[in-house]
Design an enzyme around this catalytic site. Structure first.
Site, short mmCIF file in Angstrom:
data_model
loop_
_atom_site.label_atom_id
_atom_site.label_comp_id
_atom_site.label_asym_id
_atom_site.label_seq_id
_atom_site.Cartn_x
_atom_site.Cartn_y
_atom_site.Cartn_z
N THR A 185 0.89 -1.16 0.00
CA THR A 185 0.00 0.00 0.00
C THR A 185 0.93 1.22 0.00
OG1 THR A 185 -0.02 0.12 2.40
CG2 THR A 185 -1.75 -1.21 1.37
N GLU A 330 -5.49 -3.98 -1.35
CA GLU A 330 -5.92 -5.13 -0.55
C GLU A 330 -6.97 -5.99 -1.24
OE1 GLU A 330 -5.35 -2.11 0.57
OE2 GLU A 330 -4.68 -2.09 2.66
N LYS A 439 -15.43 16.89 9.75
CA LYS A 439 -16.44 16.93 10.81
C LYS A 439 -16.64 18.37 11.22
CE LYS A 439 -14.77 12.48 12.02
NZ LYS A 439 -13.39 12.47 11.57
N TRP A 444 -21.13 15.64 9.21
CA TRP A 444 -20.09 15.26 8.26
C TRP A 444 -20.28 15.95 6.92
CZ3 TRP A 444 -19.36 9.22 8.50
CH2 TRP A 444 -18.84 8.87 9.75
P1 ADP Z 1 -3.53 3.77 -0.93
O1 ADP Z 1 -4.34 3.37 0.26
O2 ADP Z 1 -2.14 3.59 -0.75
O3 ADP Z 1 -4.00 5.05 -1.58
P2 ADP Z 1 -4.89 2.10 -2.79
O4 ADP Z 1 -4.57 2.39 -4.17
O5 ADP Z 1 -5.03 0.72 -2.38
O6 ADP Z 1 -3.75 2.69 -2.01
O7 ADP Z 1 -6.14 2.97 -2.42
C1 ADP Z 1 -7.39 2.44 -2.14
C2 ADP Z 1 -8.31 3.56 -1.79
O8 ADP Z 1 -8.48 4.44 -2.90
C3 ADP Z 1 -9.71 3.13 -1.45
O9 ADP Z 1 -9.80 2.68 -0.12
C4 ADP Z 1 -10.50 4.40 -1.69
O10 ADP Z 1 -10.42 5.28 -0.61
C5 ADP Z 1 -9.76 5.02 -2.85
N1 ADP Z 1 -10.49 4.74 -4.10
C6 ADP Z 1 -10.22 3.81 -5.03
N2 ADP Z 1 -11.07 3.88 -6.05
C7 ADP Z 1 -11.93 4.89 -5.77
C8 ADP Z 1 -13.06 5.47 -6.43
N3 ADP Z 1 -13.48 5.06 -7.61
N4 ADP Z 1 -13.69 6.51 -5.81
C9 ADP Z 1 -13.28 6.96 -4.62
N5 ADP Z 1 -12.22 6.46 -3.96
C10 ADP Z 1 -11.56 5.44 -4.52
#
Ligand code: ADP
Length: 541
Positions: A185, A330, A439, A444
């Site tokens: 990640t 993940e 917040k 929210w």
């Molecule tokens: P990092 O946590 O390192 O940014 P990831 O690429 O695994 O790595 O990120 C996953 C996160 O990206 C998700 O938990 C979400 O918050 C965000 N995400 C992914 N796709 C979308 C989407 N289409 N719209 C909004 N958020 C998204």
């Protein structure tokens, strides 16, 4: 229960390669290289060179279960290693060149890799971190002889090495639960965490992603992954495309509008995908030059929320459908994807379009979803009650690499860290990441919703909204805007645009203009913005 009596054939990544080489041997693979001419071959060629690469790794002393790191862009050589290392049971750690030197060295050490293969324009970075790499013994530059530079680390030359090897490999059969890829990640909270994908997870994910309800590729598609190969295996595209017999176009390290358009039109790309920042650049390029994509039909966008205005522009101006995807490292990463259904079609074309443009996606076979309230009870699927999003399925992380604890709750659900609503049709909408929610006065505010409106304001290129401590309201939203090049947009104009579209208490408390920082995976870096502006409303004048 009695055991089933079918063949016990494990789900292995090598089977994707051997399938593509026999069923679609002539389907083209085109790759932009780093300072070398365009590369062209096909799935039969990929199978031959992946076999040579696998022999090379074995010759370098890599054996089953060992980790091998790549630090590389979207090129054919990187693709070959996607099959070579897992093919004989080694694990490919795809390191992210956009991490800081410190984080990069941390992930390579944490992976425990002894071999590091890297693209030639990353030599400086590799030389810088080499003294901190505890286990790497061999460096290999992914280049041809002419372009090779062994540097201060004595790097070997990839093409020289594979040229000495046989173009066939007897891929061994082993347990489908064996590890294949190690993806970290990006470490937005603390150190990056390693997610160890199994062969079974990668193959099932690729089969699920290939379904018509998801990516829906055919053997006529030409697929160009603009999500990085080092970021959750480019959303599985290097596996989904060969399973479906689609051609692959690899854009190297060039994601600017002109370079993308050259490949999209020149190579007849029908399907591409990447994070929103790439498509912002691409649309700006089309707008400025008056060019249009000719064969492109669909663009998959995810990693962060797709601005509605982006999806609308793609469709109305260029006839290209946007397919929003939500997922994470993940989840391999496919979680949900926004494809139409008959239930939406019944609402009429406009209503259907609106839902598709404003939702992250719908429930897909293989991934279960639920949203949970603070008291632990499940929230209804009514499209309006937000809750913590949890997922479960065969391609969801069980435990992080070298972590003692399970990453899931007792019932096997993984908490994504996102807040979402789900409607009665199973369409999910992310309202925020838990840590990005604003917040204000006990209520929210969704930073994603506000950004979505702000980015549609004429002249605005990128909009970032985040919460900043406020003496009266706890937190208030601050909006940072990056304007389109050469265009002027004022605070008053943006405020008036927003005031006509969002409730009053959601309006940003202030608007700033400047460059919006991005993370190593091309997302808006809210952590950095929050830190830089944390005293905006509290500092004494
Ligand atoms: P990092 O946590 O390192 O940014 P990831 O690429 O695994 O790595 O990120 C996953 C996160 O990206 C998700 O938990 C979400 O918050 C965000 N995400 C992914 N796709 C979308 C989407 N289409 N719209 C909004 N958020 C998204």
């Amino acid at each position: 229960m009695i055991p089933g009596l079918m063949q016990d054939v494990p789900l292995q990544i090598s089977s994707i390669l051997t399938y593509a080489a026999s069923a679609h041997p002539r389907r083209a693979i085109v790759s932009r290289q780093i300072g070398e001419p365009m590369w062209r071959y096909d799935y039969a060629g990929l199978a031959r060179r992946a076999a040579q690469a696998a022999h090379t790794l074995v010759r370098l002393g890599v054996s089953t279960g060992d980790r091998v790191t790549t630090l590389a862009w979207n090129t054919h050589r990187h693709l070959e290693l996607f099959y070579a290392a897992p093919g004989f049971g080694a694990v490919l750690h795809t390191a992210n060149p956009r991490l800081s030197d410190e984080q990069l060295a941390y992930t390579i050490n944490h992976a425990g890799s002894e071999v590091l293969l890297f693209d030639r324009n990353l030599l400086d970075q590799v030389e810088r971190i080499a003294p901190d790499l505890k286990y790497v013994k061999t460096y290999v530059m992914l280049s041809g002889r002419e372009a090779h530079d062994s540097g201060a680390i004595g790097a070997l030359c990839y093409e020289d090495m594979i040229a000495q090897e046989q173009a066939a490999f007897d891929w061994p059969r082993f347990d489908e639960n064996a590890a294949a890829f190690l993806c970290y990640t990006s470490g937005t909270t603390g150190d990056p965490k390693g997610v160890l994908y199994s062969h079974r997870a990668v193959v099932l994910h690729a089969m699920g992603a290939g379904l018509a309800s998801a990516f829906g590729f055919t053997a006529f598609d030409v697929v160009m992954p603009c999500s990085s190969l080092y970021h959750a295996t480019a959303w599985g595209l290097p596996f989904v495309a060969p399973i479906c017999g689609s051609s692959l176009v690899l854009p190297g390290d060039k994601m600017d509008g002109a370079s993308l358009h050259e490949l999209i039109d020149g190579e007849g790309v029908t399907f591409t995908g990447g994070v929103p920042t790439i498509w912002t650049m691409y649309l700006t390029y089309l707008e400025q030059t008056g060019q249009r994509p000719t064969l492109l039909k669909r663009v998959m966008i995810g990693g962060s929320a797709v601005p509605r205005a982006m999806a609308e522009t793609f469709k109305t101006r260029y006839g290209v459908a946007t397919l929003q995807i939500w997922g994470m490292t993940e989840t391999c990463p496919l979680g949900v994807i926004a494809s139409p259904t008959p239930a939406l079609a019944e609402l009429g074309p406009e209503a259907m379009q609106e839902i598709i443009w404003t939702r992250q996606g719908r429930l897909q076979f293989g991934i279960e979803l639920k949203i949970v309230a603070e008291d632990g009870t499940e929230c209804p699927w009514d499209g309006s009650t937000p809750g913590a999003l949890k997922v479960r399925g065969p391609w969801v992380v069980g435990r992080y690499f070298r972590h003692a604890d399970d990453a899931n709750d007792l019932d096997g659900w993984f908490d994504t860290g996102d807040i979402a609503t789900i409607d009665q049709n199973g369409f999910m909408r992310i309202t925020d990441r838990t840590k990005d929610v604003i917040k204000s006065g006990g209520e929210w505010i969704s930073s994603i919703d506000l950004e979505n409106v702000a980015v549609a304001c004429p002249g605005v290129r990128v909009a970032a909204v985040f919460g900043v401590p406020h003496p009266r309201w706890d937190e208030r939203p601050l909006l940072v805007i990056e304007a389109h090049e050469g265009q002027q947009v004022s605070k008053e104009e943006v405020m008036a645009y927003l005031a006509a579209r969002v409730v009053k208490w959601w309006l940003p408390e202030d608007i700033l203009f400047g460059t919006v920082p991005l993370t190593s995976t091309g997302k808006i870096d809210k952590k950095c913005l929050r830190e830089n502006h944390k005293t905006h409303f509290t500092r004494p004048d």
